[in-house]
Design a protein around this motif. Structure first.
Motif, mmCIF file in Angstrom:
data_model
loop_
_atom_site.group_PDB
_atom_site.id
_atom_site.type_symbol
_atom_site.label_atom_id
_atom_site.label_comp_id
_atom_site.label_asym_id
_atom_site.label_seq_id
_atom_site.Cartn_x
_atom_site.Cartn_y
_atom_site.Cartn_z
ATOM 1 N N ARG A 1 0.820 -1.217 0.000
ATOM 2 C CA ARG A 1 0.000 0.000 0.000
ATOM 3 C C ARG A 1 0.855 1.269 0.000
ATOM 4 O O ARG A 1 0.400 2.327 -0.422
ATOM 5 C CB ARG A 1 -0.927 0.001 1.221
ATOM 6 C CG ARG A 1 -2.098 -0.982 1.149
ATOM 7 C CD ARG A 1 -3.209 -0.454 0.266
ATOM 8 N NE ARG A 1 -4.360 -1.335 0.199
ATOM 9 C CZ ARG A 1 -5.585 -1.004 0.611
ATOM 10 N NH1 ARG A 1 -5.805 0.183 1.134
ATOM 11 N NH2 ARG A 1 -6.582 -1.867 0.489
ATOM 12 N N ALA A 2 2.083 1.156 0.458
ATOM 13 C CA ALA A 2 2.962 2.327 0.466
ATOM 14 C C ALA A 2 3.327 2.772 -0.943
ATOM 15 O O ALA A 2 3.760 3.914 -1.153
ATOM 16 C CB ALA A 2 4.233 2.021 1.263
ATOM 17 N N LEU B 1 1.198 3.083 -3.338
ATOM 18 C CA LEU B 1 0.012 3.674 -3.969
ATOM 19 C C LEU B 1 0.028 5.191 -3.820
ATOM 20 O O LEU B 1 0.381 5.730 -2.765
ATOM 21 C CB LEU B 1 -1.267 3.110 -3.338
ATOM 22 C CG LEU B 1 -1.450 1.592 -3.370
ATOM 23 C CD1 LEU B 1 -2.821 1.213 -2.815
ATOM 24 C CD2 LEU B 1 -1.272 1.038 -4.779
ATOM 25 N N ARG B 2 -0.366 5.856 -4.889
ATOM 26 C CA ARG B 2 -0.539 7.300 -4.867
ATOM 27 C C ARG B 2 -1.947 7.615 -5.390
ATOM 28 O O ARG B 2 -2.404 7.026 -6.374
ATOM 29 C CB ARG B 2 0.503 8.002 -5.739
ATOM 30 C CG ARG B 2 1.919 7.855 -5.227
ATOM 31 C CD ARG B 2 2.101 8.552 -3.877
ATOM 32 N NE ARG B 2 3.479 8.440 -3.390
ATOM 33 C CZ ARG B 2 3.901 7.463 -2.596
ATOM 34 N NH1 ARG B 2 3.059 6.495 -2.223
ATOM 35 N NH2 ARG B 2 5.154 7.438 -2.186
ATOM 36 N N ALA C 1 -10.133 9.844 1.151
ATOM 37 C CA ALA C 1 -9.105 9.491 2.133
ATOM 38 C C ALA C 1 -9.648 8.475 3.133
ATOM 39 O O ALA C 1 -8.963 7.504 3.495
ATOM 40 C CB ALA C 1 -8.622 10.752 2.853
ATOM 41 N N THR D 1 -10.082 4.950 1.317
ATOM 42 C CA THR D 1 -8.845 4.226 1.011
ATOM 43 C C THR D 1 -7.989 3.969 2.249
ATOM 44 O O THR D 1 -7.139 3.072 2.240
ATOM 45 C CB THR D 1 -8.009 5.018 -0.005
ATOM 46 O OG1 THR D 1 -7.680 6.304 0.558
ATOM 47 C CG2 THR D 1 -8.781 5.215 -1.301
ATOM 48 N N ALA E 1 -5.760 5.949 3.230
ATOM 49 C CA ALA E 1 -4.427 6.478 2.924
ATOM 50 C C ALA E 1 -4.196 7.793 3.666
ATOM 51 O O ALA E 1 -5.131 8.559 3.926
ATOM 52 C CB ALA E 1 -4.279 6.696 1.424
ATOM 53 N N GLN F 1 0.126 10.423 0.739
ATOM 54 C CA GLN F 1 -0.105 9.587 -0.447
ATOM 55 C C GLN F 1 -1.038 10.259 -1.450
ATOM 56 O O GLN F 1 -1.247 9.720 -2.537
ATOM 57 C CB GLN F 1 -0.696 8.230 -0.030
ATOM 58 C CG GLN F 1 0.298 7.319 0.684
ATOM 59 C CD GLN F 1 -0.316 5.971 0.999
ATOM 60 O OE1 GLN F 1 -0.945 5.809 2.049
ATOM 61 N NE2 GLN F 1 -0.133 5.018 0.099
ATOM 62 N N ILE G 1 -5.864 6.140 -8.975
ATOM 63 C CA ILE G 1 -4.942 5.302 -8.202
ATOM 64 C C ILE G 1 -3.751 4.957 -9.088
ATOM 65 O O ILE G 1 -3.918 4.341 -10.145
ATOM 66 C CB ILE G 1 -5.617 4.002 -7.722
ATOM 67 C CG1 ILE G 1 -6.873 4.314 -6.904
ATOM 68 C CG2 ILE G 1 -4.639 3.163 -6.901
ATOM 69 C CD1 ILE G 1 -7.652 3.071 -6.494
#
Length: 290
Positions: free
Chosen positions: A202-203, A205-206, A225, A228, A230, A234, A262
């Protein structure tokens, strides 16, 4: 032999006297046959002339099968019934009802136009409610039939989703990076579950939001936010779409939250696996048809 009213010779010489007898017999209630036998007149043309203008007695008229219906229709109309109700009650056609009662006064309207509209609206709303219940029942049963997806099923679903909504590599423009765009929260959640299945960190992912500038931008950013999970680091800068006053947009209101983009960093290999898997699905479907 033709009979003249002025003729004084022949079997029926005295026409006027004979007519007086025929009329008298007719008015006394005799039928044509009885008059013919009584006066010994066996020529129908002469008999017609003798009885010209004299209506037949009631007892000689054939009964009409619809006389009772007509009488009942007139009775109901005088009670204030509409054509529709009379038609349904008697089981006859609208044209017959109209023919029987159109000379009668129209019944007074018992409801105002507003009341009639309200009644019709309530009936229509009940139908719409029933349709909505049937629609929702079909959806619920279909959802229950799916159940929990196996890893293979989720894998195939994710590949199909990406090929429908993700960016693709082209010979003239190499884009071997996984980039997925959609506005449906369910689709976004499913794609994130697919990335977890593919063991994507998951790190990597932007996220970024694309939304019209007239919408609740801050609210949309918070929504995506939360969905997700995140952190702020991100999320890239939100892309605002310029408002065009000439465009009649349908995606407005509180439920409009724009689209979420994504991107998966270092995802060239994942993209190639997606593309290869998609064409595997295509070939598998073709073999099934064959």
């Amino acid at each position: 032999m033709a009979l003249s009213r002025t003729s004084t010779t022949g079997k029926y010489a005295d026409f006027e006297a004979l007519r007086e007898q025929a009329v008298a017999l007719r008015r006394s209630g005799l039928s044509r046959r009885q008059i013919r036998d009584e006066l010994k007149i066996h020529n129908n043309d002469i008999l017609n002339r003798l009885l010209q203008g004299e209506p037949p007695p009631e007892w000689t008229k054939r009964p009409n099968a619809k006389d009772d219906l007509r009488a009942r229709a007139r009775e109901l109309r005088l009670q204030g019934w509409t054509y529709d109700r009379i038609e349904a009650e008697l089981g006859c056609s609208r044209s017959s009802v109209s023919l029987w009662v159109r000379d009668l006064p129209r019944p007074e309207r018992k409801r105002s136009s507003e009341e009639a509209s309200a009644i019709a609206r309530r009936g229509w709303e009940a139908k719409l409610l029933l349709r909505e219940e049937e629609r929702q029942d079909t959806k619920d049963r279909a959802r229950q039939e799916v159940g929990t997806l196996s890893p293979r099923e989720l894998f195939l679903v994710g590949v199909g989703l990406y090929w429908a909504e993700g960016t693709k590599d082209k010979p003239h423009a190499r884009r071997e990076q996984v980039t997925f765009v959609n506005s449906d929260p369910g689709v976004i959640s499913t794609f994130l579950a697919w990335l977890d299945l593919m063991e994507v960190d998951r790190a990597l992912l932007r996220f970024s939001v694309m939304i019209h500038e007239t919408a609740d931008v801050a609210g949309a950013e918070r929504y995506w936010a939360d969905l997700t999970g995140a952190g702020p680091s991100q999320f890239n800068k939100t892309t605002l779409k310029r408002h065009n006053p000439k465009t009649a947009r349908k995606n407005t209101g509180e439920s409009y939250r724009g689209c979420l983009v994504i991107k998966v960093l270092k995802s060239a290999d994942l993209y190639r696996r997606i593309e290869g898997s998609w064409y595997g699905i295509v070939c598998g479907a073709a073999h099934r048809q064959g």
